[in-house]
Design an enzyme around this catalytic site. Structure first.
Site, short mmCIF file in Angstrom:
data_model
loop_
_atom_site.label_atom_id
_atom_site.label_comp_id
_atom_site.label_asym_id
_atom_site.label_seq_id
_atom_site.Cartn_x
_atom_site.Cartn_y
_atom_site.Cartn_z
N ASP A 1 37.39 -12.44 -9.67
CA ASP A 1 38.04 -13.32 -8.68
C ASP A 1 37.89 -14.80 -8.97
O ASP A 1 38.18 -15.62 -8.12
CB ASP A 1 37.47 -13.01 -7.28
CG ASP A 1 38.30 -13.66 -6.18
OD1 ASP A 1 39.53 -13.76 -6.33
OD2 ASP A 1 37.70 -14.07 -5.17
N HIS B 1 33.23 -6.37 -3.87
CA HIS B 1 33.24 -7.79 -4.22
C HIS B 1 32.72 -8.59 -3.03
O HIS B 1 33.38 -8.68 -2.00
CB HIS B 1 34.66 -8.22 -4.58
CG HIS B 1 34.76 -9.69 -4.89
ND1 HIS B 1 34.34 -10.22 -6.08
CD2 HIS B 1 35.22 -10.73 -4.16
CE1 HIS B 1 34.54 -11.52 -6.08
NE2 HIS B 1 35.07 -11.86 -4.93
N HIS C 1 32.39 -19.20 -7.09
CA HIS C 1 33.80 -19.57 -7.12
C HIS C 1 34.44 -19.87 -5.76
O HIS C 1 35.66 -20.11 -5.70
CB HIS C 1 34.62 -18.50 -7.87
CG HIS C 1 34.65 -17.16 -7.21
ND1 HIS C 1 33.98 -16.08 -7.72
CD2 HIS C 1 35.29 -16.71 -6.12
CE1 HIS C 1 34.20 -15.03 -6.96
NE2 HIS C 1 34.99 -15.38 -5.98
N ASP D 1 31.64 -12.21 -1.85
CA ASP D 1 31.60 -13.63 -2.13
C ASP D 1 30.24 -14.20 -1.73
O ASP D 1 29.78 -14.01 -0.60
CB ASP D 1 32.71 -14.35 -1.38
CG ASP D 1 34.08 -14.05 -1.95
OD1 ASP D 1 34.27 -14.25 -3.16
OD2 ASP D 1 34.96 -13.60 -1.19
#
Length: 1012
Positions: free
Chosen positions: A373, A261, A577, A263
């Site tokens: 997420d 993951h 996000h 970001d």
């Protein structure tokens, strides 16, 4: 027995830590080290490789914050190591807080081809040639969680922006050398780790636990601490019986999916994410060479596109592994966006641009939407997932609920229109699993569908620059494939999991409506300027596409498809996000503000060019007024333009009265008292008072705001218990403009801040506009605007994408109580069956609604807008300075009124010189059906795309007219591919260019009109 077990467990730890792990790398040999500090921002790979390097040694201090240092490593493998596995050990002085939050490096060959990444938990590099010649592009990213940098419940610092960060070196090279890789010792470590972790999760009453313990004891007895390499094989033999015992037939099935993951921005800027992706992809493809069973899922088409654009060597390796089925595109979205804040079209375009990238590059039509997420999930998503051509949804974030445990792991998620998609929440409760025994055992215990299903997915790998899966994780998965006492683990793709889950779970439970996250509620408000930029960009894009398409069809001017495509992608990237919710470092939000300003300028140019082409004579003394809103306004049709304004309404009455200043335009009457507060708002149609007796509206309220942790993300319910009403005035003035608009200006000061509000009532308007400018200089404070209304509302109605969501105003259950802060888009409405009030806005997302019963027996429902916050982490300067927001009170509003006024406040009319009226390209005769988008097709064919949706939650039938020549037509999905639909959904009528559209509540329909 207990003492014996504890003794063995301690013995295991010591032998692993002090003897086995240090013995994985045996004999060593030196490497020569050189370095070059790149000035300023990162340089292209070719430039880094060609630089002039200086001598360095272990202990070399390097790395100013956000800097880049290139290292050159050379040496020769000793001749007597021939035939042995050799690795380079490169420790650049990584912090010990874990991967993703420290220095990182990418190892390359002299030709720039990637080898693998370096991070705190992966410092090895395979050596396959006798002469070593390697380069490392090392990033000295700050550890934002280390002492001195800020912590989740602390204070951000100047290192969050390169413009304010110091330039002191942060890192010191610890180790750079060659070493023999002792394969048998490495495998022994994994054998012991897997058995030890499994043993600790089994109950003391389970014989399997004691069998494992005795096997481990025998293995440890076989080890000579002074000859670990020579005795590792014997130790492994002693462990084999325990490792070969098969799992029981009913064991839980785990689909392990390699993942990282990453970001798209967070505690680092966007440009650093490009490098984090490159490092991770290089790491993963190197592992795939050695471990063909590895399957790695990577989402976010933007991150793939970055590799194609900026790191072509990494991109080629990715394509190679996509072809083998190991490197798997997932997600179907441009980025892993927030889903509460993006507007309707923007959320749809996340799928359009994300899925199209994977189709164009690989011919892969992704089927799973991958959002582990994001901070809660809008009820519009199931329909958008289905209309994008996908069928499955995955998230993990709902496990973060602070009070109420989400009740399902594999279930049908039903959207607000009735669409259902198969959804999975991995019960391991993490998207960064290391496949440890503890995590896998937890997943089995936590799995909600026990007894009716028996399969879950576990994403494994380190994220955020941590390089993804490790060889140790793959080794654990191999041992756990069929092991007694454990779930059965198989590495496979997400699509393989979902197909098996659908077969395994024949009758899933249903969760209907939004998935509201009980946490991260402050994200609806934090970094107001970023949210303003997003909202404005979305509406400018609507205008740009509408007017450009109309101008192309009517005048033949070129449709700016390539430019609009790039602008959309820039806007979609910033909906990630941790950007749009306001939870990134200062650097990210500073760049976002610049980006939004550039986007606005480009879109204004597109809009102006198109409108001038449509308006005709630019030297005319008249003006053409354009209306891009989906409802007619002041005589200007939706999507059209009229020459010269219609006759003006009667001017608004402005007068002083005993109660205060009165604004009255014949439609609504508003009274503002000597404190500058609204004490009365009556709509003429019903004669009913909107403001609760004895109360005052547009009351600014200031709260202390220190959440228990994660400053930018959280607002705790206790914030409400300390409030200051801002009623002191510095100035109160009023007046009337030449166009008949009456206004009142109110100035207040509080703390170190100053707020100026202009209340205005226009002729013919059904709303009171409130323009607010705040010079915000507060710290750890929360500013709200309160509207206590004289209505008994059981629910509030908040506009969300393609419709609305209703939430209880009561607190009968914890599920209701925990929605003490809620998101809404352009309007929030409360009311009784025959009367309602709305507050509309141009940039606000956070709201709260509460209600009390008065002494007179009536009910006051208080609606509040969340205007500004002042968190200190990760950006200690959050929103300081001038901030602007516009909102409006709409008394006597139906849901249709709220929808219309919400559009109007965001899409003001425009005028350009001209003498040619512009008839709408598309018209709809039913106000409840909203025209979401009018544009030309993405494929450059020139076809017209028309997207509409039902906005009021009712079945609706409408006539849709298209004022353009076209041949055939079809109903299409979001990617503009033909769909099989019921024949009565859209039907051509005998009228030229007209269709009937019959929609269920909140249904979205996209029509493609073929012009060629």
């Amino acid at each position: 027995m207990h003492d014996d077990r504890v003794h063995i467990e301690r013995r295991i730890r010591r032998i692993l830590d002090e003897r086995l792990r240090p013995s994985v790398h045996g004999a060593t040999a030196p490497l020569d080290l050189e370095f070059w500090e790149a000035p300023g921002e990162p340089v292209p790979v070719k430039e880094g490789l060609a630089a002039s390097y200086g001598e360095a040694k272990p202990g070399h201090v390097w790395g100013p914050v956000w800097g880049t240092t290139w290292f050159h490593l050379t040496g020769t493998v000793p001749a007597d190591w021939s035939g042995r596995e050799v690795e380079a050990i490169i420790d650049l002085g990584f912090s010990t807080t874990g991967p993703g939050f420290s220095a990182e490096g990418l190892v390359m060959r002299p030709d720039g081809s990637p080898v693998k990444a370096l991070h705190p938990l992966s410092t090895w590099v395979p050596i396959t040639e006798a002469n070593v010649d390697l380069y490392v592009e090392a990033a000295s990213n700050p550890d934002m969680f280390a002492e001195g940098f800020g912590v989740p419940h602390g204070v951000g610092t100047a290192v969050g922006d390169i413009e304010t960060a110091d330039q002191e070196p942060r890192y010191r090279v610890r180790r750079v050398e060659l070493a023999v890789f002792e394969r048998e010792v490495y495998e022994l470590v994994l054998d012991l780790e897997v058995l030890d972790q499994l043993m600790r999760e089994l109950s003391t009453g389970d014989p399997r636990r004691w069998n494992i313990l005795r096997a481990i004891e025998a293995g440890l007895d076989a080890i000579d601490p002074r000859d670990v390499v020579g005795t590792a094989g014997a130790a492994r033999e002693a462990l084999q019986p325990a490792l070969e015992a098969p799992a029981v037939a009913s064991a839980h099935r785990v689909s392990a999916v390699g993942h990282a993951h990453i970001d798209t921005a967070w505690l680092w800027p966007l440009r650093e994410t490009v490098r984090k992706v490159a490092r991770t992809a290089a790491n993963v493809t190197q592992l795939m060479d050695a471990h063909p069973e590895l399957v790695f899922a990577m989402s976010s088409a933007q991150q793939w596109a970055w590799m194609k654009q900026h790191r072509p060597a990494v991109w080629e390796r990715m394509k190679e592994k996509v072809a083998t089925g190991q490197f798997v595109p997932v997600g179907g979205m441009w980025v892993e966006s927030d889903t509460n804040l993006p507007g309707s079209e923007a959320l749809a375009r996340q799928f359009v641009h994300g899925k199209r990238f994977f189709l164009d590059e690989f011919g892969i039509d992704t089927q799973e939407v991958w959002l582990p997420d994001s901070f809660g999930y809008t009820a519009a998503l199931p329909q958008l997932v289905r209309l994008s051509g996908s069928q499955w949804f995955l998230t993990q974030k709902m496990s973060w609920n602070q009070i109420d445990k989400f009740p399902h792991h594999t279930f049908w998620w039903e959207g607000m229109d009735g669409t259902r998609i198969l959804t999975h929440l991995p019960p391991v409760d993490t998207y960064n699993s290391d496949l440890s025994g503890k995590e896998l055992a937890y997943a089995v215990r936590n799995y909600a569908e026990k007894g009716v299903a028996n399969r879950s997915l576990v994403p494994f790998g380190y994220g955020d620059g941590g390089g993804g899966p490790t060889r140790e994780m793959i080794g654990r998965a191999r041992r756990l494939k069929d092991l007694e006492g454990s779930s059965r683990v198989e590495i496979e793709s997400p699509s393989a999991f979902f197909r098996k889950a659908a077969e395994d779970h024949q009758a899933p439970s249903v969760w209907a409506g939004e998935m509201y996250l009980e946490g991260h509620r402050a994200c609806y408000t934090t970094q107001h300027a970023t949210k303003v930029g997003n909202r404005r960009s979305e509406h400018l894009l609507r205008e740009a596409e509408l007017w450009a398409a109309t101008a192309t069809v009517r005048t033949g001017v070129t449709y700016p498809s390539a430019q609009l495509d790039l602008i959309w992608k820039r806007v979609l990237t910033h909906q990630f996000h941790d950007i749009l919710p306001g939870t990134s470092i200062a650097w990210v939000h500073r760049q976002a503000r610049t980006e939004y300003a550039e986007i606005a300028a480009e879109l204004e140019q597109i809009i102006g060019d198109a409108q001038r082409a449509l308006a005709g004579n630019a030297d005319a003394s008249t003006l053409v007024t354009f209306n891009a809103a989906p409802h007619a306004r002041d005589g200007v049709p939706a999507g059209g333009g009229e020459v010269a304004p219609v006759a003006p309404h009667s001017p608004t009455d402005l007068r002083d009265a005993d109660a205060g200043i009165v604004l009255d335009n014949g439609l609504i009457r508003v009274v503002v008292d000597e404190r500058g507060l609204i004490t009365s708002a009556v709509d003429a149609a019903t004669g009913r008072e909107a403001i609760a007796p004895g109360s005052a509206a547009n009351l600014l309220q200031l709260h202390h705001d220190l959440p228990y942790e994660w400053d930018a993300w959280e607002v705790d319910r206790h914030y409400r218990y300390a409030v200051t009403d801002l009623t002191q005035l510095e100035a109160l003035t009023s007046g009337q403009r030449e166009d008949g608009v009456a206004w009142i200006e109110i100035v207040r000061t509080f703390g170190a801040s100053r707020v100026t509000q202009t209340l205005s009532l226009s002729p013919g308007a059904q709303r009171l506009d409130i323009d607010t400018e705040v010079d915000w200089q507060e710290c750890e404070k929360f500013l709200k605007a309160a509207f206590p209304l004289d209505v008994r509302a059981d629910v509030s109605t908040a506009e969300m994408q393609f419709g609305y969501v209703q939430r209880a105003t009561t607190t009968n259950t914890t599920w209701e109580r925990e929605k003490f802060e809620i998101p809404a888009h352009r309007y929030l409405h409360v009311g009784e069956p025959d009367y309602g009030v709305a507050v509309v806005n141009d940039s606000t997302y956070g709201h709260d609604v509460s209600r009390t019963v008065r002494d007179d027996g009536g009910t006051t429902t208080t609606l509040r807008l969340s205007l500004l916050r002042a968190p200190r982490f990760p950006d200690p300067q959050t929103d300081l300075g001038i901030q602007r927001v516009k909102y409006a009170l709409v008394p006597g509003a139906s849901l249709l009124d709220a929808t219309r006024e919400g559009h109007w406040i965001n899409l003001p009319g425009r005028s350009v010189p001209g003498d040619r009226p512009v008839t709408p390209l598309v018209e709809i005769d039913e106000s409840g059906i909203v025209l979401s988008s009018v544009k030309l097709a993405e494929d450059g064919s020139g076809d017209i795309i028309v997207r509409v949706y039902e906005s009021l939650g009712v079945r609706c039938r409408s006539l849709l007219r298209v004022d353009a020549e076209f041949g055939s037509w079809s109903v299409v999905d979001l990617l503009e591919r033909s769909l099989d639909v019921p024949p009565n959904l859209v039907q051509k009528t005998e009228e030229e260019g007209a269709f009937t559209v019959s929609l269920r509540p909140f249904q979205i329909v996209t029509l493609r009109l073929h012009r060629s």
